[in-house]
Scaffold this motif. Sequence first.
Motif, PDB file in Angstrom:
ATOM      1  N   MET A 226       0.881  -0.660  -0.060  1.00  0.00           N
ATOM      2  CA  MET A 226       0.025  -0.285  -0.261  1.00  0.00           C
ATOM      3  C   MET A 226       1.272   1.129  -0.091  1.00  0.00           C
ATOM      4  SD  MET A 226      -3.301   0.008   2.822  1.00  0.00           S
ATOM      5  CE  MET A 226      -2.777  -0.650   3.858  1.00  0.00           C
ATOM      6  N   ALA A 227       1.887   1.194   1.217  1.00  0.00           N
ATOM      7  CA  ALA A 227       2.487   2.062   0.826  1.00  0.00           C
ATOM      8  C   ALA A 227       3.315   3.376  -0.450  1.00  0.00           C
ATOM      9  CB  ALA A 227       3.871   2.001   1.834  1.00  0.00           C
ATOM     10  N   ARG A 228       3.571   1.540  -1.028  1.00  0.00           N
ATOM     11  CA  ARG A 228       4.351   1.557  -3.004  1.00  0.00           C
ATOM     12  C   ARG A 228       3.381   2.564  -3.566  1.00  0.00           C
ATOM     13  NH1 ARG A 228       6.127  -3.933  -3.940  1.00  0.00           N
ATOM     14  NH2 ARG A 228       7.793  -3.250  -2.504  1.00  0.00           N
ATOM     15  N   ARG A 229       1.896   1.950  -3.517  1.00  0.00           N
ATOM     16  CA  ARG A 229       0.816   2.264  -4.373  1.00  0.00           C
ATOM     17  C   ARG A 229       0.928   3.877  -3.975  1.00  0.00           C
ATOM     18  NH1 ARG A 229      -1.709  -1.891  -8.253  1.00  0.00           N
ATOM     19  NH2 ARG A 229      -1.825   0.968  -8.588  1.00  0.00           N
ATOM     20  N   PHE A 230       0.478   4.497  -2.929  1.00  0.00           N
ATOM     21  CA  PHE A 230       0.156   5.596  -2.530  1.00  0.00           C
ATOM     22  C   PHE A 230       1.125   6.132  -2.288  1.00  0.00           C
ATOM     23  CE2 PHE A 230      -3.771   3.360  -1.062  1.00  0.00           C
ATOM     24  CZ  PHE A 230      -4.247   3.932  -1.345  1.00  0.00           C
ATOM     25  N   ASP A 231       2.590   5.576  -3.059  1.00  0.00           N
ATOM     26  CA  ASP A 231       3.734   6.752  -2.804  1.00  0.00           C
ATOM     27  C   ASP A 231       4.143   7.239  -1.624  1.00  0.00           C
ATOM     28  OD1 ASP A 231       6.265   7.755  -4.540  1.00  0.00           O
ATOM     29  OD2 ASP A 231       5.515   9.143  -4.909  1.00  0.00           O
ATOM     30  N   ARG A 232       4.494   6.720  -0.268  1.00  0.00           N
ATOM     31  CA  ARG A 232       4.720   7.320   0.585  1.00  0.00           C
ATOM     32  C   ARG A 232       5.627   6.549   1.445  1.00  0.00           C
ATOM     33  NH1 ARG A 232      -0.770   9.410   2.519  1.00  0.00           N
ATOM     34  NH2 ARG A 232      -1.503   9.539   0.331  1.00  0.00           N
ATOM     35  N   ALA A 233       6.582   7.285   1.946  1.00  0.00           N
ATOM     36  CA  ALA A 233       7.858   6.363   2.668  1.00  0.00           C
ATOM     37  C   ALA A 233       6.752   5.569   3.868  1.00  0.00           C
ATOM     38  CB  ALA A 233       8.947   7.686   3.529  1.00  0.00           C
ATOM     39  N   LEU A 234       7.933   4.318   4.460  1.00  0.00           N
ATOM     40  CA  LEU A 234       7.467   3.494   5.452  1.00  0.00           C
ATOM     41  C   LEU A 234       8.540   3.292   5.963  1.00  0.00           C
ATOM     42  CD1 LEU A 234       4.947   1.748   5.266  1.00  0.00           C
ATOM     43  CD2 LEU A 234       6.705  -0.189   4.401  1.00  0.00           C
ATOM     44  N   LEU A 235       8.150   2.972   6.921  1.00  0.00           N
ATOM     45  CA  LEU A 235       9.255   2.679   8.144  1.00  0.00           C
ATOM     46  C   LEU A 235       8.493   1.779   9.194  1.00  0.00           C
ATOM     47  CD1 LEU A 235      11.672   5.272  10.768  1.00  0.00           C
ATOM     48  CD2 LEU A 235       9.488   3.818  11.912  1.00  0.00           C
ATOM     49  N   ALA A 236       9.013   0.896   9.228  1.00  0.00           N
ATOM     50  CA  ALA A 236       8.938   0.023  10.001  1.00  0.00           C
ATOM     51  C   ALA A 236       9.220   0.039  11.866  1.00  0.00           C
ATOM     52  CB  ALA A 236       9.060  -1.624   9.968  1.00  0.00           C
ATOM     53  N   GLU A 237       8.254  -0.050  12.634  1.00  0.00           N
ATOM     54  CA  GLU A 237       8.745  -0.108  14.226  1.00  0.00           C
ATOM     55  C   GLU A 237       8.881  -0.958  15.261  1.00  0.00           C
ATOM     56  OE1 GLU A 237       5.337   3.126  16.331  1.00  0.00           O
ATOM     57  OE2 GLU A 237       4.811   1.311  16.222  1.00  0.00           O
ATOM     58  N   GLY A 238       9.799  -1.027  15.774  1.00  0.00           N
ATOM     59  CA  GLY A 238      10.163  -2.268  16.415  1.00  0.00           C
ATOM     60  C   GLY A 238      11.525  -3.095  16.175  1.00  0.00           C
TER      61      GLY A 238
END
Length: 292
Positions: A226-238
């Motif tokens: 989804m992040a890729r399709r919406f063109d948003r940066a993505l960070l994984a917590e934890g």
Amino acid sequence: RAKQNGRNTVSRFDPGQDRLVQQRQVKRRRFARAIENGELILHYQPQIDMATAEVIGFEALVRWKHPKEGLKAPDSFLPLTEGTQLETSLGEWVLRQALTQLGCWQQQGLVLPVSVNISPSHLLNPDFVPRLEGLLAANPWITTDRLKLEVVETAAMHDIKAALDTIDRCQAMGIEVAIDDFGTGFSSLTYLRQLPVDMIKIDKSFVRDMLTDPSDLAIVESVIYMARRFDRALLAEGVETLEHADALLGRGCRLAQGYGIARPMAPEAVVEWLQRWRERTDWQGLARQSRF
Ligand code: C2E
Ligand code: MG
Ligand code: MG
Ligand code: MG
């Protein structure tokens, strides 16, 4: 008065209930005084790009240095502030402190962004943007790209128009906005469409078990897609282990934060940590092997 109460409410004259309400008031007053007395501090947790092992910024996390009880985590006092003016007082203290810290680090030659958590009612407070502008104007040597905001989905949910407006205005100032704990709120899909956030933070509860629980892995993979399709940066917590990091990076999630990289630390510890970080062969190795 007692007669007006519905069947499921506790009578106004219930002495136990009264005591609870009073105790809460006392705790709130103590916390208000703690803010004034300078008993709050911010700790900072690094955020990295796993594909390069570079540090991209730090998240500011508040703690209460209680004179008797020691260092208290936010979960032990944030609930006290909910729905009261304290939420805004705390939020403004955190913003001011984070900007002060950015100024200190800048003098030491350290130029990195800091992400600040903004509580729902603080974000929706009509004074939020003007006060933020005031704080930035008081710290003119700090450019707005060095301050980032993290908001939770529920913040937007409560009053989507107001949230959208505030987020728009922050972004117009050059401040990036992230959606925090993504996946734990409601209607993530539709709200993501409406909310023009720059970054999505996958909640740590999904990351924790992604290697053993197929449903959690499915959620993580869906958010990555989804992040890729919406063109948003993505960070994984934890991100607690290299195995987590490897699994995330292999699936296209580059940004991470977690105990496996570093626990939140006092600001004085940051410069030394950065030096040691560059010598961490495990994380440098992971970056070298990545396809990015
Ligand atoms: P958050 O914004 O999602 O922050 C991440 C939380 O996860 C932090 O807990 C952090 O210490 C913890 N964490 C980081 N890496 C790991 C990991 O690898 N494993 C595990 N198990 N935990 C990890 P913390 O500092 O106790 O903060 C809890 C929450 O309190 C934050 O969640 C945020 O929602 C809130 N909070 C913290 N500081 C502030 C603040 O200044 N203002 C507001 N409004 N809320 C804050
Ligand atoms: Mg956060
Ligand atoms: Mg979070
Ligand atoms: Mg959280």
